[in-house]
Design an enzyme around this catalytic site. Structure first.
Site, PDB file in Angstrom:
ATOM      1  N   ALA A  77    -103.458 -24.770   3.406  1.00 38.98           N
ATOM      2  CA  ALA A  77    -103.617 -25.481   4.683  1.00 38.98           C
ATOM      3  C   ALA A  77    -103.892 -24.495   5.815  1.00 38.98           C
ATOM      4  O   ALA A  77    -104.744 -24.744   6.674  1.00 38.98           O
ATOM      5  CB  ALA A  77    -102.365 -26.305   4.976  1.00 38.98           C
TER       6      ALA A  77
ATOM      7  N   GLY B  75     -97.864 -22.441  -1.944  1.00 42.19           N
ATOM      8  CA  GLY B  75     -99.315 -22.510  -2.175  1.00 42.19           C
ATOM      9  C   GLY B  75    -100.004 -23.473  -1.226  1.00 42.19           C
ATOM     10  O   GLY B  75    -101.118 -23.225  -0.757  1.00 42.19           O
ATOM     11  N   CYS B  76     -99.328 -24.569  -0.917  1.00 43.12           N
ATOM     12  CA  CYS B  76     -99.911 -25.586  -0.035  1.00 43.12           C
ATOM     13  C   CYS B  76     -99.951 -25.102   1.403  1.00 43.12           C
ATOM     14  O   CYS B  76    -100.896 -25.401   2.142  1.00 43.12           O
ATOM     15  CB  CYS B  76     -99.137 -26.896  -0.167  1.00 43.12           C
ATOM     16  N   ILE B  77     -98.968 -24.319   1.802  1.00 40.90           N
ATOM     17  CA  ILE B  77     -98.971 -23.718   3.139  1.00 40.90           C
ATOM     18  C   ILE B  77    -100.148 -22.744   3.236  1.00 40.90           C
ATOM     19  O   ILE B  77    -100.909 -22.760   4.209  1.00 40.90           O
ATOM     20  CB  ILE B  77     -97.636 -22.985   3.424  1.00 40.90           C
TER      21      ILE B  77
END
Length: 157
Positions: free
Chosen positions: A55, A50-52
């Protein structure tokens, strides 16, 4: 550990705290936030799915965001080394702040889950919080920020 602080409200000052970026530079958040529009986005953990997605969504829309005067800081409770690796691996054009002790998480009132910051965002203009999202969708984060900034700019004119 239960958290008793609430997320910063609209109109609140950006906290007077010194952050550290992926290269070990000290960033005085309150004093820099007085000079324009800033997105402080909190995410759980560098280099996780999710963070990839989030970002890279901000990276892919970065030109549009900076064209609207938005400066971005990504923040997680990772070490500066983990942040540096994440930034380099995905060619992120904005600084990532390392908050392993959770100082920034606490000052912004971001909730923690399993020792990680929740996915929350704060938009500040001239040192004050002007918008926040406590349930960010990683895939559409940049688009949502652009919409908010357009509304803010219209209301300013």
């Amino acid at each position: 550990m239960n958290q008793t602080t609430l997320p910063l409200e609209i109109g609140a000052d950006v906290p007077d705290v010194i952050a550290v970026d992926q290269d070990g530079n000290s960033i005085p958040l309150q004093s820099i936030a007085k000079k324009g529009t800033f997105l402080f986005y909190f995410y759980p953990k560098a280099d996780t799915p999710g963070c990839i997605k989030e970002a890279c969504n901000l990276r892919d829309n970065y030109k549009m965001l900076i064209d609207h005067g938005i400066k971005i800081f990504g923040i997680s409770m990772d070490t500066k080394e983990a942040q540096k690796n994440f930034k380099e691996k995905y060619h992120l054009p904005f600084p990532l702040l390392a908050d392993p002790e959770g100082k920034l998480v606490e000052k912004f009132g971001v909730t923690k889950k399993n020792g990680h910051a929740s996915r929350q965002s704060f938009l500040a203009r001239n040192g004050k919080i002007v918008w926040r999202n406590l349930k960010v969708k990683p895939e559409t984060h940049a688009q949502e920020i652009l919409e908010e900034v357009k509304k803010l700019n219209e209301s300013k004119e």
